[in-house]
Design an enzyme around this catalytic site. Structure first.
Site, short mmCIF file in Angstrom:
data_model
loop_
_atom_site.label_atom_id
_atom_site.label_comp_id
_atom_site.label_asym_id
_atom_site.label_seq_id
_atom_site.Cartn_x
_atom_site.Cartn_y
_atom_site.Cartn_z
N ASP A 104 39.98 40.70 49.03
CA ASP A 104 41.41 40.89 48.85
C ASP A 104 42.12 40.56 50.17
O ASP A 104 41.89 39.49 50.74
CB ASP A 104 41.68 42.31 48.34
CG ASP A 104 43.14 42.59 48.04
OD1 ASP A 104 43.65 42.06 47.05
OD2 ASP A 104 43.77 43.34 48.81
N HIS A 304 39.18 42.27 39.67
CA HIS A 304 39.54 42.13 41.08
C HIS A 304 38.54 42.81 42.02
O HIS A 304 38.35 42.36 43.14
CB HIS A 304 40.92 42.73 41.31
CG HIS A 304 41.44 42.54 42.70
ND1 HIS A 304 41.65 41.30 43.25
CD2 HIS A 304 41.76 43.44 43.67
CE1 HIS A 304 42.09 41.43 44.49
NE2 HIS A 304 42.16 42.72 44.77
#
Length: 325
Positions: A104, A304
Site C-alpha cells: 500500500d 487489498h
C-alpha cells in the site's frame, strides 16, 4: 500470535524516533506497511523471512504506534518517509544496503526510497500498489475530474480533522469495516475507496462484520490494530494523504528516473484499487518503472490486504525472490 522479535528504536537525522520489530541474522530486509496498518501487518512474513537467512526489520511508519508522530502535515511527505527508511538502513545494516518490501503506501515509500536513495537499496518488492511513472498532472486536479460524481476517499481525507472525527470514536469498528470492505470479501464498487454520490461519511452503509470476521482477520488482530490507533490517533496516518500534491512537486525531479534494482510485484486479483481510475485496469501493466522485474503475481482470493489474506503464498513468493537476488 507468537513471534520472536525485539523492538528497536532508531533516531533519524532530523531527530525523530522510529520503532521497528527486528529479528534474524543476515542481509537486512525492511518491511514497510501501509494505511491503516502496522508493523503487525507483516506478522505472517517476519518469522519465515528471518528463518530464510535474513535480518528483518518491520518498520512502524512515522505517525503510527510508537514511532514519532509530528503534527505538521508536511512532515508526512513521501521524501520524508523515504528518508526514514534510509535512516533505518544506516542504523541496522553495516553494508549500507537493504532489500525493501512495501505494501500500500509502504509500496510507494519503498519505490521512492529506491529512486531518491538508490545507493541504499539492493532490491524491492511492491505489494498491491503498482510502480508507475510520475504523473503529468497533479493528483488533486485528476480527482476533481474523474471523481466529480462520486465520493472518493482521498478527497475526503484532505480536510484535517474530518476523517479523524469519524474513525476515532470507535476504532475497532473502523478496522473491521475498512478491512472487510477492501478485502476479497468486500465489494469492488462500493467500499472504503468509493461511495455513492451524496455520501458524507466514509463508513456509513458499509457492512460491519461484528464478530463474524473473515478467516484471515481474527478478533486478536482487530484488537491489536485498534489499540495501536488509540495510542497514536489517526492524524499521522491520514496526513500521508494530505501530502499527495506536495509529493507530486517533490518527486518531479525524479520523473524520468527508473527503478533498476531487482524487483517484484504481488497483488490480489480482487484488489479494488486496480480499478480506481474509471475504465482503466491498473494491473494491465503494473510495473512500467521496474527495469529488472523478476515477476508479477496476482493472487486469486485476495483483495487489498494480500499478505494477510494469502499469507503462505505471499511469504513463499517473497522468500523465493529474496533467495534469488
Amino acid at each position: 500470535m507468537a513471534m520472536d522479535y525485539e523492538f528497536v528504536d532508531v533516531t533519524t537525522p532530523g531527530g525523530l524516533t522510529l520503532r521497528a520489530a527486528v529479528t534474524g541474522q543476515g542481509p537486512l530486509v525492511v518491511l514497510v506497511h501501509g494505511f491503516p496498518e502496522s508493523w503487525y501487518s507483516w506478522r505472517h512474513q517476519i518469522g519465515p523471512i528471518a528463518a530464510a537467512g535474513f535480518r528483518v526489520a518491520a518498520l512502524q511508519v512515522r505517525g503510527y504506534g510508537d514511532s514519532a508522530k509530528p503534527h505538521d502535515v508536511a512532515a508526512y511527505a513521501i521524501t520524508e518517509l523515504a528518508g526514514d527508511v534510509a535512516a533505518l538502513i544506516d542504523a541496522l545494516e553495516p553494508s549500507g544496503k537493504a532489500i525493501l518490501i512495501g505494501h500500500d503506501w509502504g509500496a510507494v515509500i519503498v519505490q521512492t526510497t529506491a529512486l531518491v536513495h538508490p545507493e541504499k537499496v539492493r532490491a524491492i518488492a511492491s505489494l498491491s500498489v503498482p510502480a508507475f511513472m510520475h504523473s503529468p498532472r497533479k493528483p488533486s486536479d485528476i480527482w476533481a475530474e474523474i471523481y466529480a460524481d462520486r465520493f472518493y476517499y482521498m478527497r475526503y481525507f484532505q480536510d484535517e480533522g474530518v476523517a479523524e472525527a469519524e474513525f476515532e470514536p470507535d476504532l475497532a469498528r473502523f478496522v473491521r469495516v475498512f478491512f472487510l470492505s477492501l478485502s476479497a470479501q468486500g465489494s469492488m464498487t462500493d467500499n472504503g475507496l468509493f461511495r455513492p454520490k451524496g455520501t458524507t461519511r466514509l463508513l456509513d452503509g458499509l457492512p460491519d462484520p461484528g464478530t463474524n470476521l473473515p478467516a484471515w482477520l481474527s478478533q486478536e488482530d482487530v484488537d491489536y490494530y485498534a489499540a495501536a490507533f488509540r495510542k497514536s490517533g489517526m492524524r499521522g496516518p491520514l496526513n500521508r494523504y494530505r501530502c499527495v500534491d506536495r509529493d507530486w512537486d517533490l518527486m518531479a525531479p525524479y520523473a524520468g528516473r527508473m527503478i533498476d534494482q531487482p524487483s517484484l510485484f504481488i497483488a490480489g486479483l480482487q484488489e479494488p484499487t486496480r480499478y480506481m481510475v474509471p475504465g482503466v485496469d491498473r494491473f494491465d501493466n503494473p510495473v512500467p518503472r521496474f527495469t529488472d522485474c523478476r515477476g508479477v503475481h496476482l493472487l486469486d482470493g485476495a483483495g487489498h490486504w494480500v499478505q494477510q489474506e494469502k499469507p503462505q503464498e505471499v511469504t513463499r513468493l517473497l522468500v523465493d525472490f529474496l533467495k534469488g537476488i
